[in-house]
Write a protein that holds these residues in place. Structure first.
Motif, PDB file in Angstrom:
ATOM      1  N   GLU A   1      13.205   8.971   9.002  1.00 51.49           N
ATOM      2  CA  GLU A   1      12.497   8.065   9.895  1.00 51.49           C
ATOM      3  C   GLU A   1      11.053   8.526  10.107  1.00 51.49           C
ATOM      4  N   PHE A   2      10.139   7.538  10.184  1.00 48.64           N
ATOM      5  CA  PHE A   2       8.712   7.801  10.323  1.00 48.64           C
ATOM      6  C   PHE A   2       8.115   6.933  11.423  1.00 48.64           C
ATOM      7  N   LYS A   3       7.071   7.434  12.047  1.00 52.27           N
ATOM      8  CA  LYS A   3       6.177   6.634  12.872  1.00 52.27           C
ATOM      9  C   LYS A   3       4.856   6.532  12.114  1.00 52.27           C
ATOM     10  N   ILE A   4       4.299   5.327  12.063  1.00 51.99           N
ATOM     11  CA  ILE A   4       3.000   5.141  11.405  1.00 51.99           C
ATOM     12  C   ILE A   4       1.924   5.366  12.449  1.00 51.99           C
ATOM     13  N   GLY A   5       1.239   6.503  12.369  1.00 53.02           N
ATOM     14  CA  GLY A   5       0.218   6.859  13.338  1.00 53.02           C
ATOM     15  C   GLY A   5      -1.186   6.560  12.847  1.00 53.02           C
ATOM     16  N   PRO A   6      -2.198   6.798  13.684  1.00 53.01           N
ATOM     17  CA  PRO A   6      -3.587   6.518  13.303  1.00 53.01           C
ATOM     18  C   PRO A   6      -4.042   7.293  12.065  1.00 53.01           C
ATOM     19  N   LYS A   7      -3.457   8.483  11.831  1.00 51.83           N
ATOM     20  CA  LYS A   7      -3.837   9.292  10.679  1.00 51.83           C
ATOM     21  C   LYS A   7      -2.823   9.195   9.540  1.00 51.83           C
ATOM     22  N   GLY A   8      -1.896   8.256   9.664  1.00 52.23           N
ATOM     23  CA  GLY A   8      -0.890   8.093   8.623  1.00 52.23           C
ATOM     24  C   GLY A   8       0.510   8.324   9.157  1.00 52.23           C
ATOM     25  N   PRO A   9       1.516   8.272   8.282  1.00 55.90           N
ATOM     26  CA  PRO A   9       2.897   8.424   8.737  1.00 55.90           C
ATOM     27  C   PRO A   9       3.221   9.843   9.182  1.00 55.90           C
ATOM     28  N   VAL A  10       4.102   9.940  10.187  1.00 57.83           N
ATOM     29  CA  VAL A  10       4.583  11.219  10.707  1.00 57.83           C
ATOM     30  C   VAL A  10       6.106  11.171  10.711  1.00 57.83           C
ATOM     31  N   VAL A  11       6.747  12.233  10.250  1.00 58.03           N
ATOM     32  CA  VAL A  11       8.208  12.278  10.226  1.00 58.03           C
ATOM     33  C   VAL A  11       8.744  12.361  11.658  1.00 58.03           C
ATOM     34  N   ILE A  12       9.629  11.439  12.007  1.00 54.68           N
ATOM     35  CA  ILE A  12      10.354  11.515  13.276  1.00 54.68           C
ATOM     36  C   ILE A  12      11.568  12.416  13.118  1.00 54.68           C
ATOM     37  N   GLU A  13      12.401  12.126  12.113  1.00 54.51           N
ATOM     38  CA  GLU A  13      13.555  12.978  11.856  1.00 54.51           C
ATOM     39  C   GLU A  13      14.115  12.699  10.473  1.00 54.51           C
ATOM     40  N   VAL A  14      14.822  13.700   9.954  1.00 53.91           N
ATOM     41  CA  VAL A  14      15.485  13.618   8.660  1.00 53.91           C
ATOM     42  C   VAL A  14      16.988  13.523   8.909  1.00 53.91           C
ATOM     43  N   ASN A  15      17.615  12.486   8.379  1.00 58.08           N
ATOM     44  CA  ASN A  15      19.060  12.320   8.496  1.00 58.08           C
ATOM     45  C   ASN A  15      19.700  12.540   7.134  1.00 58.08           C
ATOM     46  N   GLY A  16      20.661  13.420   7.085  1.00 56.91           N
ATOM     47  CA  GLY A  16      21.293  13.760   5.819  1.00 56.91           C
ATOM     48  C   GLY A  16      22.449  12.864   5.467  1.00 56.91           C
ATOM     49  N   ARG A  17      22.289  11.580   5.721  1.00 58.11           N
ATOM     50  CA  ARG A  17      23.333  10.585   5.418  1.00 58.11           C
ATOM     51  C   ARG A  17      22.682   9.213   5.371  1.00 58.11           C
ATOM     52  N   LEU A  18      23.466   8.218   4.973  1.00 51.81           N
ATOM     53  CA  LEU A  18      22.978   6.841   4.886  1.00 51.81           C
ATOM     54  C   LEU A  18      22.635   6.306   6.274  1.00 51.81           C
ATOM     55  N   GLY A  19      21.567   5.531   6.373  1.00 48.44           N
ATOM     56  CA  GLY A  19      21.204   4.907   7.631  1.00 48.44           C
ATOM     57  C   GLY A  19      22.146   3.775   7.999  1.00 48.44           C
ATOM     58  N   GLY A  20      22.307   3.538   9.287  1.00 50.17           N
ATOM     59  CA  GLY A  20      23.210   2.499   9.775  1.00 50.17           C
ATOM     60  C   GLY A  20      22.813   1.114   9.284  1.00 50.17           C
ATOM     61  N   GLY A  21      23.792   0.327   8.896  1.00 53.64           N
ATOM     62  CA  GLY A  21      23.565  -1.045   8.464  1.00 53.64           C
ATOM     63  C   GLY A  21      23.152  -1.207   7.027  1.00 53.64           C
ATOM     64  N   LEU A  22      22.695  -0.134   6.391  1.00 49.80           N
ATOM     65  CA  LEU A  22      22.188  -0.263   5.022  1.00 49.80           C
ATOM     66  C   LEU A  22      23.294  -0.479   4.000  1.00 49.80           C
ATOM     67  N   TYR A  23      24.528  -0.132   4.355  1.00 53.73           N
ATOM     68  CA  TYR A  23      25.648  -0.397   3.446  1.00 53.73           C
ATOM     69  C   TYR A  23      25.777  -1.888   3.156  1.00 53.73           C
ATOM     70  N   ARG A  24      25.304  -2.740   4.076  1.00 47.77           N
ATOM     71  CA  ARG A  24      25.362  -4.186   3.862  1.00 47.77           C
ATOM     72  C   ARG A  24      23.997  -4.756   3.466  1.00 47.77           C
ATOM     73  N   LEU A  25      22.905  -4.208   4.001  1.00 43.92           N
ATOM     74  CA  LEU A  25      21.577  -4.760   3.724  1.00 43.92           C
ATOM     75  C   LEU A  25      21.167  -4.560   2.267  1.00 43.92           C
ATOM     76  N   MET A  26      21.411  -3.375   1.729  1.00 43.13           N
ATOM     77  CA  MET A  26      20.964  -3.108   0.365  1.00 43.13           C
ATOM     78  C   MET A  26      21.629  -4.034  -0.652  1.00 43.13           C
ATOM     79  N   PRO A  27      22.950  -4.195  -0.645  1.00 42.14           N
ATOM     80  CA  PRO A  27      23.550  -5.155  -1.578  1.00 42.14           C
ATOM     81  C   PRO A  27      23.094  -6.593  -1.337  1.00 42.14           C
ATOM     82  N   GLN A  28      22.856  -6.969  -0.070  1.00 40.14           N
ATOM     83  CA  GLN A  28      22.412  -8.328   0.220  1.00 40.14           C
ATOM     84  C   GLN A  28      21.033  -8.593  -0.385  1.00 40.14           C
ATOM     85  N   ALA A  29      20.212  -7.559  -0.442  1.00 42.39           N
ATOM     86  CA  ALA A  29      18.887  -7.686  -1.049  1.00 42.39           C
ATOM     87  C   ALA A  29      18.932  -7.446  -2.560  1.00 42.39           C
ATOM     88  N   ALA A  30      20.156  -7.440  -3.108  1.00 36.87           N
ATOM     89  CA  ALA A  30      20.362  -7.348  -4.564  1.00 36.87           C
ATOM     90  C   ALA A  30      19.878  -6.029  -5.144  1.00 36.87           C
TER      91      ALA A  30
END
Length: 403
Positions: A261-290
């Protein structure tokens, strides 16, 4: 057989079981102190095999001879045990250090800062005292939480004392410097918070699946939805992908799917946190977007398979919309039916999360939403219009009770 150290996380158990069929089925492992997962044992036993264990020794005794095809986890709290099992069976997985960096937000921020991946002040919250080394404003969040539960923004020490008195006192928290944003760099209806979804194989390969966009937070700091994918090929998207690769290297993530996860700041993106697993909801969004089937991909990587040469180019956009209660609401008194939502343009699925009359609590973060609404659109502008139509419908049909 594919082993899944199961906890309530980013992928439903039925989806995990279906993806594991290629590997001879799924063995769900539940840790005995995980009350929510223990309550789901009958469901897991219907979908595959299941056992209760909290040590490698207990698992090995129950599993018997042989070696699993792989070990996967789709919840933060499962990363440690999944890492231990993978190491025991000499399967692709995370080291002990990497599993800790991916779960413990204090240790993770220290590691990212030490590796030059940002410079964000952070400190554990001790005895309800504001840490002097963290400048205000700041965010207070669980040290090992997910889904924006028990998360608040604070702008003064007085506000810190007031808001932290309202969250669960029986868990550890981290106080982190607030990252300033720049508005809506991708579309007017979206936020300045995004995530990069990446895949890493046991041979050292790293390939980015795409960038996920977010909608603005609900008060005080609750997630409201995500959109996949962003259109790439810009200076900002290239910078995000480069920084994601740096973060993956910093936490020594060596196998699986990441959600950074990132926040887009005035000087560019900054890491909010690193998750060592799939993000929530993406199991359905990625296939839906082909594009890819990310659960199947995570299992293939856990089994030691290499990354594919390329991922499919997405077609269209898909959104997982969290219908969140307004801040201060204590109950929902009337809700529309899912079939009414399905009649709206672009809505391809609607899942009611709680019944009318149920109590609600903002402290549960994403888990307190009343609907999961899945919307598709050919481009971001049309998708935004379809979300706006859903918002209008919800305003007309949902009623809330306030204190």
């Amino acid at each position: 057989m594919m082993v899944n150290v199961f906890s309530d996380g980013s992928v439903p158990p039925a989806v995990i079981a279906e993806a594991a069929e290629r590997f001879g089925g799924c063995l769900f492992v539940v840790e005995p102190d995980d009350a929510d997962a223990m309550a789901l044992l009958p469901v897991l036993e219907e979908l595959g095999d299941a056992l209760v264990a909290d040590s490698v020794e207990a698992f090995a005794a129950a599993f018997g001879d042989g070696t699993p095809a792989g070990v996967v986890a789709f919840a933060d709290r499962s990363l440690r045990f999944a890492s231990e099992l993978a190491r025991h069976y000499r399967l692709p997985g995370l080291s002990e250090k990497s599993a800790q960096w991916c779960r413990d937000k204090v240790a993770q921020r220290e590691r990212l800062n030490a590796c030059g991946v940002g410079d964000v002040r952070s400190a554990p919250m001790n005895d309800g005292v504001y840490p002097a080394e963290v400048p205000l404003p700041a965010v207070v969040k669980p040290r090992d939480g997910a889904g924006s539960e028990d998360t608040v923004f604070v702008h003064s020490e007085a506000e810190f004392r007031t808001l932290t008195s309202q969250i669960n006192p029986h868990r550890p928290y981290v106080v982190e410097q607030f990252i300033e944003g720049v508005g809506a760099p991708f579309a007017p209806w979206l936020a300045d918070q995004v995530s990069v979804e990446s895949a890493v194989d046991a041979f050292g390969g790293v390939r980015h699946i795409g960038i996920t966009l977010r909608t603005p937070l609900a008060e005080p700091a609750r997630e409201t939805g995500l959109v996949f994918p962003a259109v790439g090929g810009t200076e900002l998207t290239d910078e995000l992908l480069t920084l994601a690769a740096d973060a993956i290297a910093a936490v020594e993530f060596t196998s699986g799917v990441t959600h950074i996860e990132f926040k887009i700041g005035p000087k560019g993106p900054v890491v909010i946190e690193v998750n060592g697993r799939l993000g929530g909801g993406l199991y359905r969004l990625m296939p839906q977007a082909a594009t890819v089937e990310p659960v199947a991909l995570a299992m293939a990587l856990a089994a030691g398979e290499p990354l594919p040469e390329a991922f499919p180019v997405p077609v269209g956009h898909a959104m997982h919309y969290y219908a969140q209660p307004p801040f201060g609401a204590v109950a929902v008194t009337a809700l529309p039916r899912s079939r009414q939502l399905l009649a709206l343009p672009g809505v391809f699925r609607a899942d009611q999360k709680i019944r009318a009359g149920a109590a609600i609590d903002w402290r549960t973060g994403s888990g307190g939403r009343v609907f999961d609404i899945w919307i598709e659109g050919p481009d971001l502008a049309e998708l935004g219009d379809r979300k706006a139509a859903v918002d209008r419908f919800l305003e007309e049909t949902i009623t809330w009770e306030f204190e």
